[in-house]
Design a protein around this motif. Structure first.
Motif, PDB file in Angstrom:
ATOM      1  N   VAL A 424     -62.703 -92.739  89.727  1.00  0.00           N
ATOM      2  CA  VAL A 424     -61.794 -91.806  89.062  1.00  0.00           C
ATOM      3  C   VAL A 424     -61.081 -90.929  90.088  1.00  0.00           C
ATOM      4  CG1 VAL A 424     -61.709 -89.808  87.531  1.00  0.00           C
ATOM      5  CG2 VAL A 424     -63.043 -91.811  86.882  1.00  0.00           C
ATOM      6  N   ILE A 425     -61.820 -90.438  91.081  1.00  0.00           N
ATOM      7  CA  ILE A 425     -61.208 -89.607  92.128  1.00  0.00           C
ATOM      8  C   ILE A 425     -60.139 -90.393  92.870  1.00  0.00           C
ATOM      9  CG2 ILE A 425     -61.653 -88.436  94.320  1.00  0.00           C
ATOM     10  CD1 ILE A 425     -64.402 -87.673  93.213  1.00  0.00           C
ATOM     11  N   LYS A 426     -60.435 -91.643  93.193  1.00  0.00           N
ATOM     12  CA  LYS A 426     -59.462 -92.479  93.883  1.00  0.00           C
ATOM     13  C   LYS A 426     -58.213 -92.679  93.040  1.00  0.00           C
ATOM     14  CE  LYS A 426     -58.221 -95.154  97.297  1.00  0.00           C
ATOM     15  NZ  LYS A 426     -57.958 -94.599  98.639  1.00  0.00           N
ATOM     16  N   CYS A 427     -58.391 -92.916  91.766  1.00  0.00           N
ATOM     17  CA  CYS A 427     -57.262 -93.118  90.851  1.00  0.00           C
ATOM     18  C   CYS A 427     -56.407 -91.848  90.753  1.00  0.00           C
ATOM     19  CB  CYS A 427     -57.767 -93.539  89.477  1.00  0.00           C
ATOM     20  SG  CYS A 427     -56.469 -93.919  88.280  1.00  0.00           S
ATOM     21  N   ILE A 428     -57.064 -90.696  90.665  1.00  0.00           N
ATOM     22  CA  ILE A 428     -56.332 -89.426  90.588  1.00  0.00           C
ATOM     23  C   ILE A 428     -55.500 -89.206  91.844  1.00  0.00           C
ATOM     24  CG2 ILE A 428     -56.620 -86.926  90.520  1.00  0.00           C
ATOM     25  CD1 ILE A 428     -59.073 -87.361  88.764  1.00  0.00           C
TER      26      ILE A 428
END
Length: 547
Positions: A424-428
């Motif tokens: 999720v952090i990478k996607c954000i």
């Protein structure tokens, strides 16, 4: 019966009602002992006046209704004419704008002495957008420049010789022997294929060993050589597809064109691959199925996608959702309008990261709101973890075996939560959503889970039995020497779960052998300590999406 008809019937019946009233009034006069001051003539004149007044108003209403209907019809015709005029003007303006754009680009490219292809924009795209149909953006000038760079690459003489001689086995061997320089070879292959007398025949012949041995149990997933052959086949098909869409390096002679015979052969190959694909467990690929990707690329390269139903092809897209070539494949196969349904399936099957990536490519973020999907994803991961932890706590009271099993499952849940948080952090970060979804709380949770993981690993290392040392006085009771290494020198047990696949760069999981849309990347060698599937892909855990 309508209201107007019922009203007309009531008005017509007033005469009969007045006659009945007259008979009743006459009967009343005969039976009455006292003379009445009111005469029937007065009553009749009153009711007749009311009747005439009602009829007059009713006729006026009918006339007004008729005039209103005529006005509505005229207004509708006028609106249709105006709408047609607006659409015609809009299309004319788009055509003029496209002509100006083409002229400007031609002037820019002429100055650099390059005759670059200008991507055409269909004037109907704007009209279709008004109807809610989303179309992906056309190819940019940057991709055209990359096509020029690719065309300027001079292939190696050995590679050109193999293509000129239509030597399929030699071509496979050459690519396999030069895997370290695969990035360079990938750029050289399109120019080398152009030198072949029959490029389509050469590539189609190279696909014969894709399912070599027809071993559906292994299916090449424990055979590194067969896996390399399949990657080579896929790369050749993609390189051939580049020549089709590239106006600079496209084929010139008639013998190099796609013929009917080649198409028929490709159809037979596709039929065989589809039957084998149906018997494979492609669900275990976690959106990175090489076989499904090769089948779709076969349809796109040889232009035979019309032989299959679009819905059947869309069912295969979730199996290749992590591959960076998937968006371009969807465009080539004409599935762009089907992407809302495909993205919906990815969301329902617990692959929101893939869904968000495709939503950005096809401009569907309004329909599939990224922040809401990411929050729901993490929320469901925590629900699953808490539910399983509670179940394991109650089950641990049954016995020691259940307790140890529950402890292992708890570690697995923590690993899944950690992988989901990193994804999720990478996607954000990739889509610049920090303003709408701050990453600080997520990073703190990642640090907590990683600290707990490191503490547990140190505790496990400390609990291991220490090896015995030989006595210093040279006693005969020293340990017996063996050929086995001391246990204390054994390496630590590898991590049970590798990092989440989305910790790599967006958009899709790195497939070393496949050419990306805009750049190239060589083969990557995975660490030997990590667990793998038989086909060389690292074991990945996709967290289920809970409704």
């Amino acid at each position: 019966m309508s209201d107007v008809e019922s009203m007309a019937a009531l008005i017509e019946s007033t005469s009969s009602k007045i006659e009945q009233l007259q008979q009743a009034f006459a009967e009343l006069e005969r039976q009455s002992a006292v003379s009445m001051n009111l005469k029937w003539k007065q009553l009749e004149d009153h009711f007749r006046g009311l009747e005439q007044s009602l009829k007059k108003k009713f006729d006026e209403l009918k006339e007004q209704e008729k005039e209103f209907q005529e006005t509505v019809v005229k207004s509708e015709k006028m609106l249709e004419q105006r709408e047609a005029a607006v659409v015609a003007k809009e299309l004319t303006s788009l055509e003029r704008l496209q002509e100006k754009r083409d002229t400007a680009l031609a002037m820019i490219f002429s100055k650099s002495k390059l005759s670059l292809p200008v991507p055409a924009i269909n004037p109907m795209v704007k009209a279709l957008d008004n109807l809610g149909v989303k179309w992906p953006k056309p190819a940019s000038e940057e991709s055209a420049c990359l096509q020029v760079d690719r065309a300027a690459v001079k292939p190696r003489s050995e590679l050109v010789s193999l293509c000129e001689k239509m030597n399929v086995k030699g071509l496979h061997k050459f690519i396999s022997d030069n895997r370290k320089n695969l990035a360079t070879i990938r750029d050289e292959i399109p120019s080398a294929l152009k030198k072949a007398p029959h490029p389509y025949g050469l590539v189609l012949d190279s696909l014969e060993d894709f399912y070599a041995g027809d071993n559906l149990v292994l299916d090449g997933k424990k055979d590194g050589d067969l896996l390399g052959v399949r990657r080579t086949c896929l790369m050749l098909m993609e390189s051939l597809g580049q020549l089709q869409t590239d106006n600079i390096t496209r084929f010139s002679s008639e013998g190099q064109m796609l013929t009917t015979d080649i198409k028929e052969r490709a159809k037979r190959t596709a039929f065989e691959w589809k039957s084998k694909l149906d018997s494979l467990d492609i669900d275990a690929s976690n959106g990175n199925c090489l076989e499904a990707h090769a089948f779709l690329q076969l349809l796109a390269t040889f232009g035979i996608s019309a032989e299959y139903n679009e819905d059947d092809l869309c069912k295969l897209l979730p199996y290749v959702s992590r591959r960076r070539q998937t968006p371009e494949l969807c465009r080539l196969l004409g599935l762009s309008q089907k992407m809302p349904g495909v993205i919906g399936v990815l969301v329902e099957t617990g692959k929101p990261i893939d869904a968000i990536n495709l939503a950005y490519v096809f401009e569907l973020t309004e329909q599939f709101e990224p922040v809401q999907l990411l929050k729901a994803y993490l929320r469901d991961v925590k629900k699953v973890s808490h539910a399983k932890n509670a179940k394991m706590s109650s089950g641990a009271q049954i016995g020691k075996a259940l307790f140890l099993s529950g402890k292992s499952n708890k570690n697995e849940m923590n690993e899944r939560e950690l992988s989901a948080l990193k994804a999720v952090i990478k996607c954000i970060e990739e889509h610049k959503l920090e303003e709408h979804y701050p990453v600080d709380p997520l990073q703190k949770r990642v640090l907590q889970l990683e600290k707990a993981k490191a503490d547990k690993r140190r505790a496990v290392e400390a609990a291991k039995p220490q090896s015995k040392r030989p006595r210093a006085n040279g006693s005969a009771f020293a340990p017996h020497a063996t050929s086995f290494a001391d246990k204390s020198f054994y390496s630590a047990t590898p991590e049970r779960h590798p990092s989440y696949p989305y910790e790599r760069q967006f958009v899709y999981g790195a497939e070393a052998h496949h050419p990306p849309m805009m750049s190239s990347a060589p083969y990557t060698i995975q660490p030997a300590s990590a667990p793998y599937y038989g086909n060389g892909y690292p074991v990945q855990y996709q967290v289920p999406y809970i409704h």
